[in-house]
Design a protein around this motif. Sequence first.
Motif, PDB file in Angstrom:
ATOM      1  N   GLU A 199       4.758 -26.949   6.702  1.00  0.00           N
ATOM      2  CA  GLU A 199       4.582 -26.823   8.221  1.00  0.00           C
ATOM      3  C   GLU A 199       3.544 -26.381   8.810  1.00  0.00           C
ATOM      4  OE1 GLU A 199       8.257 -25.304   9.869  1.00  0.00           O
ATOM      5  OE2 GLU A 199       9.538 -27.035   8.730  1.00  0.00           O
ATOM      6  N   GLU A 200       2.691 -25.527   7.923  1.00  0.00           N
ATOM      7  CA  GLU A 200       1.272 -25.101   8.261  1.00  0.00           C
ATOM      8  C   GLU A 200       0.620 -25.074   7.076  1.00  0.00           C
ATOM      9  OE1 GLU A 200       1.694 -20.976   9.523  1.00  0.00           O
ATOM     10  OE2 GLU A 200       3.043 -21.513  11.232  1.00  0.00           O
ATOM     11  N   CYS A 201      -0.832 -25.633   7.468  1.00  0.00           N
ATOM     12  CA  CYS A 201      -1.932 -26.032   6.386  1.00  0.00           C
ATOM     13  C   CYS A 201      -3.221 -25.494   7.083  1.00  0.00           C
ATOM     14  CB  CYS A 201      -1.833 -27.394   6.193  1.00  0.00           C
ATOM     15  SG  CYS A 201      -0.544 -27.813   5.315  1.00  0.00           S
ATOM     16  N   LEU A 202      -3.705 -24.447   6.549  1.00  0.00           N
ATOM     17  CA  LEU A 202      -5.164 -24.090   6.815  1.00  0.00           C
ATOM     18  C   LEU A 202      -6.211 -24.387   5.922  1.00  0.00           C
ATOM     19  CD1 LEU A 202      -6.200 -21.286   8.646  1.00  0.00           C
ATOM     20  CD2 LEU A 202      -6.130 -20.176   6.373  1.00  0.00           C
ATOM     21  N   ILE A 203      -7.322 -24.738   6.679  1.00  0.00           N
ATOM     22  CA  ILE A 203      -8.619 -24.958   5.852  1.00  0.00           C
ATOM     23  C   ILE A 203      -9.711 -24.010   6.642  1.00  0.00           C
ATOM     24  CG2 ILE A 203      -7.919 -27.439   5.417  1.00  0.00           C
ATOM     25  CD1 ILE A 203      -9.390 -28.544   7.578  1.00  0.00           C
ATOM     26  N   ARG A 204     -10.518 -24.148   5.904  1.00  0.00           N
ATOM     27  CA  ARG A 204     -11.658 -23.224   6.193  1.00  0.00           C
ATOM     28  C   ARG A 204     -12.911 -23.653   5.857  1.00  0.00           C
ATOM     29  NH1 ARG A 204     -10.058 -18.293   2.455  1.00  0.00           N
ATOM     30  NH2 ARG A 204     -11.071 -18.929   0.673  1.00  0.00           N
ATOM     31  N   SER A 205     -14.114 -23.398   6.722  1.00  0.00           N
ATOM     32  CA  SER A 205     -15.424 -23.645   6.324  1.00  0.00           C
ATOM     33  C   SER A 205     -15.996 -22.834   5.125  1.00  0.00           C
ATOM     34  CB  SER A 205     -16.555 -23.280   7.463  1.00  0.00           C
ATOM     35  OG  SER A 205     -16.596 -21.751   7.415  1.00  0.00           O
ATOM     36  N   ARG A 206     -16.498 -23.534   4.307  1.00  0.00           N
ATOM     37  CA  ARG A 206     -17.062 -22.955   3.044  1.00  0.00           C
ATOM     38  C   ARG A 206     -17.536 -21.669   2.972  1.00  0.00           C
ATOM     39  NH1 ARG A 206     -16.710 -26.591  -1.333  1.00  0.00           N
ATOM     40  NH2 ARG A 206     -16.316 -28.829  -0.596  1.00  0.00           N
ATOM     41  N   LEU A 250      -9.321 -23.900  10.581  1.00  0.00           N
ATOM     42  CA  LEU A 250      -8.305 -24.585  11.380  1.00  0.00           C
ATOM     43  C   LEU A 250      -6.975 -24.332  10.623  1.00  0.00           C
ATOM     44  CD1 LEU A 250     -10.570 -27.918  11.747  1.00  0.00           C
ATOM     45  CD2 LEU A 250      -9.673 -26.184  13.603  1.00  0.00           C
ATOM     46  N   LEU A 251      -6.068 -24.200  11.619  1.00  0.00           N
ATOM     47  CA  LEU A 251      -4.704 -24.148  11.245  1.00  0.00           C
ATOM     48  C   LEU A 251      -3.818 -25.347  11.732  1.00  0.00           C
ATOM     49  CD1 LEU A 251      -2.491 -22.502   9.683  1.00  0.00           C
ATOM     50  CD2 LEU A 251      -1.817 -21.296  11.918  1.00  0.00           C
ATOM     51  N   MET A 253     -14.425  -2.802  23.189  1.00  0.00           N
ATOM     52  CA  MET A 253     -13.552  -3.522  22.207  1.00  0.00           C
ATOM     53  C   MET A 253     -13.760  -4.909  22.730  1.00  0.00           C
ATOM     54  SD  MET A 253      -9.691  -3.285  22.038  1.00  0.00           S
ATOM     55  CE  MET A 253      -9.290  -1.528  21.836  1.00  0.00           C
ATOM     56  N   ALA A 254     -13.673  -5.855  21.828  1.00  0.00           N
ATOM     57  CA  ALA A 254     -13.640  -7.300  21.785  1.00  0.00           C
ATOM     58  C   ALA A 254     -12.703  -8.129  20.608  1.00  0.00           C
ATOM     59  CB  ALA A 254     -15.069  -7.857  21.748  1.00  0.00           C
ATOM     60  N   SER A 255     -12.421  -9.193  21.128  1.00  0.00           N
ATOM     61  CA  SER A 255     -11.510  -9.805  20.066  1.00  0.00           C
ATOM     62  C   SER A 255     -12.517 -10.939  19.131  1.00  0.00           C
ATOM     63  CB  SER A 255     -10.635 -10.860  20.736  1.00  0.00           C
ATOM     64  OG  SER A 255      -9.644  -9.687  21.328  1.00  0.00           O
ATOM     65  N   TYR A 256     -12.033 -11.518  18.327  1.00  0.00           N
ATOM     66  CA  TYR A 256     -12.817 -12.566  17.760  1.00  0.00           C
ATOM     67  C   TYR A 256     -11.732 -13.741  17.471  1.00  0.00           C
ATOM     68  CZ  TYR A 256     -10.913 -11.091  13.324  1.00  0.00           C
ATOM     69  OH  TYR A 256      -9.900 -10.651  12.127  1.00  0.00           O
ATOM     70  N   VAL A 257     -12.103 -15.163  17.232  1.00  0.00           N
ATOM     71  CA  VAL A 257     -11.394 -16.151  17.166  1.00  0.00           C
ATOM     72  C   VAL A 257     -10.980 -16.109  15.617  1.00  0.00           C
ATOM     73  CG1 VAL A 257     -11.254 -18.504  17.025  1.00  0.00           C
ATOM     74  CG2 VAL A 257     -12.402 -17.560  18.859  1.00  0.00           C
ATOM     75  N   SER A 258      -9.815 -15.800  15.215  1.00  0.00           N
ATOM     76  CA  SER A 258      -9.291 -16.053  13.978  1.00  0.00           C
ATOM     77  C   SER A 258      -9.228 -17.312  13.243  1.00  0.00           C
ATOM     78  CB  SER A 258      -7.757 -15.308  13.967  1.00  0.00           C
ATOM     79  OG  SER A 258      -7.177 -15.549  12.583  1.00  0.00           O
ATOM     80  N   HIS A 259      -8.644 -18.113  14.253  1.00  0.00           N
ATOM     81  CA  HIS A 259      -8.615 -19.534  13.665  1.00  0.00           C
ATOM     82  C   HIS A 259      -8.301 -20.491  14.694  1.00  0.00           C
ATOM     83  CE1 HIS A 259      -4.518 -17.983  13.332  1.00  0.00           C
ATOM     84  NE2 HIS A 259      -4.124 -19.122  13.645  1.00  0.00           N
ATOM     85  N   THR A 260      -8.575 -21.698  14.681  1.00  0.00           N
ATOM     86  CA  THR A 260      -8.254 -22.742  15.940  1.00  0.00           C
ATOM     87  C   THR A 260      -6.987 -23.330  15.438  1.00  0.00           C
ATOM     88  OG1 THR A 260     -10.547 -22.968  16.438  1.00  0.00           O
ATOM     89  CG2 THR A 260      -9.090 -24.699  17.304  1.00  0.00           C
ATOM     90  N   SER A 261      -5.887 -23.660  16.098  1.00  0.00           N
ATOM     91  CA  SER A 261      -4.599 -24.168  15.650  1.00  0.00           C
ATOM     92  C   SER A 261      -4.556 -25.336  16.567  1.00  0.00           C
ATOM     93  CB  SER A 261      -3.502 -23.130  16.203  1.00  0.00           C
ATOM     94  OG  SER A 261      -3.379 -22.012  15.885  1.00  0.00           O
TER      95      SER A 261
END
Length: 135
Positions: A41-48, A54-55, A1-9
């Motif tokens: 208060e929270e804004c998310l952007i993502r790579s294309r 990034l949150l 089992m492993a995790s992954y990075v959901s987003h960087t805050s």
Amino acid sequence: MASYVSHTSVDCADAYALSRWWQVVLDYVEDPEDPNGPGREECLIRSRDGHHQLLFIEVPDPKRVKNRVHVDLRPREGTRDEELARLLALGATAVDDRRNTDGTGWVVLADPEGNEFCILRSTAEVAASRGRDGA
């Protein structure tokens, strides 16, 4: 089992303004089903390609010390120095110049809220220097 990075805050004072700045720097996009806007208060952007997000989260505390975690940017096109000029024109601030006379190294910058990040040489610059060194 492993995790992954959901987003960087990124903690910040103005989530919308800072997300818009990074959106231009990285050529990222918003989620069309959850658009960002002033006052959010929270804004998310993502790579294309959707592989990185990034949150930006508004917090009441100002930034006080050096980031323990930061992003390192590598230009997709052009050179590190051309990208440095572009980022400075967008409002980044130079914090520390770690470039070496042989072309290696990086420059530490800060975004409009003072969060540090680094700009590295492009992949093409690295490959060209290896060709000169015979490596």
